[in-house]
Design an enzyme around this catalytic site. Structure first.
Site, PDB file in Angstrom:
ATOM      1  N   ALA A 141     -12.154 -80.901  48.045  1.00 55.76           N
ATOM      2  CA  ALA A 141     -12.046 -80.025  49.154  1.00 55.76           C
ATOM      3  C   ALA A 141     -10.933 -79.838  49.398  1.00 55.76           C
ATOM      4  O   ALA A 141      -9.908 -80.382  49.061  1.00 55.76           O
ATOM      5  CB  ALA A 141     -12.901 -80.676  50.354  1.00 55.76           C
TER       6      ALA A 141
ATOM      7  N   GLY B 163     -14.779 -83.528  46.669  1.00 55.38           N
ATOM      8  CA  GLY B 163     -15.970 -82.386  46.718  1.00 55.38           C
ATOM      9  C   GLY B 163     -16.365 -81.914  45.387  1.00 55.38           C
ATOM     10  O   GLY B 163     -17.586 -81.398  45.324  1.00 55.38           O
TER      11      GLY B 163
ATOM     12  N   GLU C  96     -18.752 -84.010  44.044  1.00 56.25           N
ATOM     13  CA  GLU C  96     -20.110 -84.082  44.699  1.00 56.25           C
ATOM     14  C   GLU C  96     -20.763 -82.829  44.407  1.00 56.25           C
ATOM     15  O   GLU C  96     -21.821 -82.925  44.301  1.00 56.25           O
ATOM     16  CB  GLU C  96     -19.586 -84.260  46.205  1.00 56.25           C
ATOM     17  CG  GLU C  96     -19.175 -85.397  46.711  1.00 56.25           C
ATOM     18  CD  GLU C  96     -18.717 -85.790  48.013  1.00 56.25           C
ATOM     19  OE1 GLU C  96     -17.580 -84.851  48.402  1.00 56.25           O
ATOM     20  OE2 GLU C  96     -19.094 -86.386  48.827  1.00 56.25           O
TER      21      GLU C  96
ATOM     22  N   GLU D  74     -11.268 -89.759  47.959  1.00 58.14           N
ATOM     23  CA  GLU D  74     -11.125 -89.613  49.107  1.00 58.14           C
ATOM     24  C   GLU D  74     -10.363 -90.847  50.007  1.00 58.14           C
ATOM     25  O   GLU D  74      -9.830 -90.662  51.264  1.00 58.14           O
ATOM     26  CB  GLU D  74     -12.375 -89.342  50.102  1.00 58.14           C
ATOM     27  CG  GLU D  74     -13.158 -88.015  49.895  1.00 58.14           C
ATOM     28  CD  GLU D  74     -13.831 -87.685  48.629  1.00 58.14           C
ATOM     29  OE1 GLU D  74     -13.856 -88.953  47.761  1.00 58.14           O
ATOM     30  OE2 GLU D  74     -14.600 -86.843  48.264  1.00 58.14           O
TER      31      GLU D  74
END
Ligand code: CO8
Length: 258
Positions: A68, A111, A114, A134
């Site tokens: 992200a 992300g 993911e 993260e």
């Protein structure tokens, strides 16, 4: 698929396959809200297009997606993310009915990892690197990584990735069962696989995806019952008649997706 996008590219390598390429090269395809709005639109369009049987999602040689967008997130407050339900619409991918194949080269982090895990099949190039870093940013995965990794590679390995932030190579991801396989020509192979899937009866393909995904949610007994009922249901399709007749008549099946 004629919509012009800023953060992704869309194309049709052949009439039955939609290819979506994440395209923020300067930010290693960091996933931002504007990128996800575009991605969701392109995925929904491909899912609704009767001519398309499967979708391929890829990034660049250097990065599938490096996570992200940290710069977009860094000043957000709890009240913003909670009130606006930040990330809630980043999981649209998992609601699609058509299969999505991730062709991963380079970094698939946070992300990005993911997003690959939301796809139905992951093919990795030998350069692929997966991880959930993260923890190094003072947070945890927010796009399903902690849950999907447990299903994909088991608790101990998922816990190691989430708590250490260590990146794993394509080879390790392969050994751990996180990807289908590692291949040199990852995009070409993904398109070939998508083309192959598109040549099957689309109703059976969608049913196959639905029953495999049900294994995430159901007990074994419920899953087996759901699979059998879905199998029974396919006897109401012309594709079942055609597929089995073609076998008996020693010819290639011509599916009509009906
Ligand atoms: N966000 C924003 N910008 C990024 C990101 C990112 N995640 N990753 C890289 N960039 C930018 C860099 O800031 C840099 O920009 P600039 O040139 O303007 O400084 C450019 O991309 C190139 O990056 P580097 O210079 O760092 O390239 P290196 O080859 O030296 O390093 C790395 C590559 C190792 C991938 C490094 O960039 C890195 O560690 N990136 C961050 C990885 C990370 O921590 N990812 C997790 C983010 S948090 C997250 O994903 C939460 C998930 C939420 C749910 C999502 C649902 C789908």
């Amino acid at each position: 698929m004629s919509t012009q996008y800023e953060h992704i590219l869309t194309s049709r390598p052949n009439p039955s396959v939609a290819l979506i390429t994440l395209n923020r090269p300067k930010a290693l395809n960091a996933l931002s809200t504007p990128l996800f709005l575009e991605l969701n639109k392109a995925l929904a369009d491909a899912d609704a297009d009767q001519a398309i049987g499967a979708i391929v999602l890829t990034g660049s040689e250097k990065a599938f997606a490096a996570g992200a967008d940290i710069k977009e997130m860094k000043d957000k407050e709890f009240s913003d993310v909670y009130k606006n339900n930040f990330l809630a619409n980043w999981g649209e991918m998992s609601r699609l009915r058509k299969p999505v194949i991730a062709a991963v080269s380079g970094y698939a982090l946070g992300g990005g990892c993911e997003l690959a895990l939301m796809c139905d099949i992951i093919l990795a190039s030998p350069t692929a690197k997966f991880g959930q870093p993260e923890i190094n940013l003072g947070v945890i995965p927010g796009g399903g990584g902690s849950q999907r990794l447990v299903h994909a590679i088991g608790k101990s390995r998922a816990m190691e990735l989430v708590l250490t932030g260590r990146m794993i190579s394509a080879q390790e991801a392969d050994q751990w069962g996180m990807v289908s396989r590692v291949t040199d020509n990852v995009l070409e192979e993904a398109i070939k696989m998508a083309t192959d899937i598109s040549s099957k009866g689309q109703i059976a393909v969608q049913a196959g995806k639905e029953v495999v995904n049900a294994a995430y949610e159901l007990t074994l007994a419920e899953g087996l019952r759901f699979e059998r009922r879905t199998f029974h249901g396919l006897f109401a399709t012309k594709d079942q008649k055609e597929g089995m007749s073609a076998f008996a008549e020693k010819r290639k099946a011509e599916f009509t997706h009906s």
